[in-house]
Each structure stands twice: as C-alpha cells, then as structure tokens.
Design a protein around this motif. Structure first.
Motif, short mmCIF file in Angstrom:
data_model
loop_
_atom_site.label_atom_id
_atom_site.label_comp_id
_atom_site.label_asym_id
_atom_site.label_seq_id
_atom_site.Cartn_x
_atom_site.Cartn_y
_atom_site.Cartn_z
N LEU A 223 -17.14 47.14 14.44
CA LEU A 223 -16.61 48.23 13.43
C LEU A 223 -16.75 47.60 12.26
O LEU A 223 -17.09 48.50 11.35
CB LEU A 223 -15.50 48.24 14.07
CG LEU A 223 -14.41 49.54 13.23
CD1 LEU A 223 -15.30 50.84 13.40
CD2 LEU A 223 -12.96 49.60 13.63
N ASP A 224 -16.50 46.38 11.77
CA ASP A 224 -16.66 45.87 10.56
C ASP A 224 -18.27 46.18 9.85
O ASP A 224 -18.47 46.40 8.78
CB ASP A 224 -16.43 44.45 10.38
CG ASP A 224 -15.03 44.22 10.46
OD1 ASP A 224 -14.10 45.27 10.33
OD2 ASP A 224 -14.55 43.05 10.62
N VAL A 225 -19.01 45.84 10.80
CA VAL A 225 -20.56 46.07 10.61
C VAL A 225 -20.98 47.52 10.33
O VAL A 225 -21.50 47.90 9.10
CB VAL A 225 -21.54 45.51 11.73
CG1 VAL A 225 -22.96 45.77 11.29
CG2 VAL A 225 -21.42 44.16 12.04
N TRP A 226 -20.28 48.37 11.07
CA TRP A 226 -20.80 49.86 10.96
C TRP A 226 -20.15 50.40 9.81
O TRP A 226 -20.43 51.45 9.16
CB TRP A 226 -20.06 50.60 12.13
CG TRP A 226 -21.03 50.82 13.15
CD1 TRP A 226 -21.20 49.89 14.36
CD2 TRP A 226 -22.37 51.42 13.49
NE1 TRP A 226 -22.07 50.27 15.02
CE2 TRP A 226 -23.09 51.11 14.63
CE3 TRP A 226 -22.70 52.21 12.39
CZ2 TRP A 226 -24.30 51.76 14.83
CZ3 TRP A 226 -24.06 52.96 12.67
CH2 TRP A 226 -24.99 52.60 13.92
N ARG A 227 -18.95 49.81 9.24
CA ARG A 227 -18.05 50.34 8.16
C ARG A 227 -19.00 50.24 6.84
O ARG A 227 -18.87 50.71 5.88
CB ARG A 227 -16.95 49.67 8.08
CG ARG A 227 -15.86 50.56 8.85
CD ARG A 227 -14.42 49.90 8.80
NE ARG A 227 -13.74 50.63 9.61
CZ ARG A 227 -12.38 50.28 10.02
NH1 ARG A 227 -12.09 49.14 9.74
NH2 ARG A 227 -11.70 50.94 10.55
N THR A 228 -20.12 49.39 6.99
CA THR A 228 -21.08 49.38 5.84
C THR A 228 -21.90 50.74 5.73
O THR A 228 -22.38 51.19 4.74
CB THR A 228 -22.05 48.17 5.89
OG1 THR A 228 -21.39 46.81 6.12
CG2 THR A 228 -23.04 47.97 4.87
N TRP A 229 -22.15 51.12 7.13
CA TRP A 229 -22.80 52.34 6.96
C TRP A 229 -21.85 53.69 6.89
O TRP A 229 -22.19 54.78 6.27
CB TRP A 229 -23.66 52.62 8.26
CG TRP A 229 -24.58 51.41 8.03
CD1 TRP A 229 -24.45 50.10 8.64
CD2 TRP A 229 -26.22 51.70 8.14
NE1 TRP A 229 -25.84 49.68 8.35
CE2 TRP A 229 -26.70 50.38 8.19
CE3 TRP A 229 -26.82 52.79 7.71
CZ2 TRP A 229 -28.14 50.19 8.05
CZ3 TRP A 229 -28.26 52.53 7.68
CH2 TRP A 229 -28.79 51.30 7.89
N SER A 230 -20.70 53.57 7.38
CA SER A 230 -19.56 54.57 7.45
C SER A 230 -18.49 54.00 7.08
O SER A 230 -17.72 53.58 7.89
CB SER A 230 -19.63 55.41 8.99
OG SER A 230 -18.86 56.43 9.02
#
Length: 301
Positions: free
Chosen positions: A262-269
């Motif tokens: 989730l932390d990785v995806w929050r860079t994108w969203s």
C-alpha cells in the motif's frame, strides 16, 4: 482453441468484439454499473469464475481475455513489443468497453491485468471510475527492487523477457508441466487445489498454443522495456491515478515480498486504500469470499 470447454459463467453471454485489427473475447452478465475484470499470467478471464456470478448480482460484469491470452486474438510480435504494451492493451480494452456501450466503468485487474488497469487509469482518467489492483506493484517498482532475493521469487520476469524465440520455444516444448509448476508455485499451499478441474481444463487448452505462449512472453518483454519506460515517464511528469484505488494482496503472495504494498501504491495514488487477504498470488481463486467482499464494498460505494 476448443469450443467444447466447460461453461464456468452460466447465464453470461460470450462475445467477440472487433477492435481495429484485433478481436477481444469476453463474457458479460448481470446488471448495474459496468465492471471490467482483467486476468493475469498464465490465466484467462476464467480466473474470475468463482466470484463473477456474485458480482453480477450487483454489476454488469465484463470478464475479458487480454490480447494474446485465452480466446482473444494474437497481435504480431515486434522489436519494440508495442502491441503488448499495457498502454496498447488498455486502449484496446477501453475501446471494447465503448463498443459494448460502457462510456465509464469500474475496473479490477489481477497480475498482468492489474498492470493494464493502472495504465488505463493513468492514460484514460475520464473512463475509469474506480480501480482495484490485485497482488502487484507497479512495473517500474518491481524492476527497481530486482535484487537476488526478489529475482529468485519472480525469476519468470527475466526468463520470459528474453529475446524471442528462446523462452517461447522452451515453454512450448513442455507447456503443461510449465503451466502447472507456475500456478502451483505461486499459491500459498504450493499446490493446485484452489483451481477447479474445469478451470484447469480452460488453462491447459489455450496454453498449449505456441502462438499464445509466444504472446505471453512478448507481454513480459514489453514489461521489461516499453512498459517500464511508460511508468518512468509518468513518474517524471508527476502523473497520478486520480480515481479511488483499492490495493489487495495475498499475505503469502508476490507483492507481499516488499515493504507494505500500500505504501508503494500511494506514490501513484496518494489516497489508495487496501489490505492483505489470506492467500497466495491468486486471490480470486484462493480467497474468493474475501476477494468478493473487498471488491463489493469498494465498488458498491
């Protein structure tokens, strides 16, 4: 491709939609807001068969085969792998949905289908209302983490991305053992018990076709080159996914190999939400109840 395969989507229509110079196969059923379901490797739309009928009680479900997979047509291979870029696939599938009468829709993608899904959300933000990605990180994020440990876990990324026709012919020499090993090794239990007999009949039927084996390798060659370039360009330009995003991953899946997905995806969203499910990589088949509940809660908002 055999036409006497078990019907795992009773009550759904079977459609072949022509999009420019290719055709895309899908199953569609239900009523309500349109929801496009996209599968991953080495599978087809059949991976959704355990939950699609339940989703169809609330949504107009469209479960499609990606180009080169299942019963969709096989685009030609090329030096730049452009026909298998997630940008190209996303454009074709968005046009398929338009032809089916869905100008805006919900979108869920597992594995390779998740890569098509997030690229569609970036490239066609006016079409996608909400997006769910299942057990992946963005393509460039995987390549950035490709150390010894991670490389051993997803060795297929390097193997399948080798120049044609090396991996294509290696797999075609013994396709079913390769298919079953791949499926087995990515489950939590390291076995095939989560896959129904009828679903495996579908998987084996199309994975015996040398042209489709080559297509799936080309998909990974695109991932190693043009898709990675598209990701990095999006990051450099500050592009982000502008619609609500759900991130699901298996607690014993591939995406769980790094820090919180989730932390990785929050860079994108930045406002992405998500959780781990009790599963290996194949959430819709290993944890169908939990996957359905998560998707229904998210898309039913």
């Amino acid at each position: 491709m055999r036409n006497n395969l078990p019907d795992l989507f009773p009550g759904f229509d079977s459609l072949t939609v022509e999009v420019e110079d290719e055709w895309l196969f899908c199953r569609t059923g239900g009523s309500g807001p349109p929801l496009l379901l996209l599968h991953g490797y080495p599978q087809s739309h059949v991976c959704w068969h355990k939950i699609a009928p339940r989703l169809a009680e609330h949504f107009t479900v469209v479960a499609a085969d990606l180009p080169g997979y299942g019963q969709s047509s096989v685009p030609p291979l090329s030096d730049d792998h452009a026909a298998y870029s997630k940008r190209s696939m996303a454009t074709a599938l968005a046009e398929m949905m338009r032809i089916l009468g869905h100008e805006r829709f919900l979108l869920a993608g597992h594995d390779r289908g998740g890569r098509v899904a997030y690229r569609m959300a970036l490239d066609h933000p006016g079409l996608v209302q909400r997006i769910a990605v299942l057990d992946i990180l963005p393509t460039s994020a995987y390549w950035d983490r490709m150390d010894r440990q991670f490389g051993l876990k997803i060795y297929h990324w390097m193997f399948l991305a080798q120049p044609a026709p090396f991996p294509d012919k290696m797999i075609a020499a013994s396709p079913i053992p390769f298919l079953e090993h791949t499926l087995r090794s990515w489950t939590a239990g390291k076995d095939l018990t989560c896959f129904t007999s009828d679903a495996m009949t579908h998987n084996r039927a199309w994975f015996c076709d040398p042209d489709r084996i080559a297509a799936t390798c080309e998909d990974y060659r695109a991932g190693a080159h043009i898709d990675d370039a598209h990701d990095r360009m999006s990051l450099d330009l500050g592009h982000q996914i502008e619609v609500p995003t759900l991130v699901l991953w298996g607690d014993k899946g591939i995406a769980n190999s790094v820090e919180s997905p989730l932390d990785v995806w929050r860079t994108w969203s930045p406002d992405a939400e998500g959780l781990a499910l009790p599963s290996g990589h194949f959430l819709p088949e290993e944890a169908p109840e939990e996957t359905f509940e998560a998707l229904y809660r998210f898309f039913g908002n």
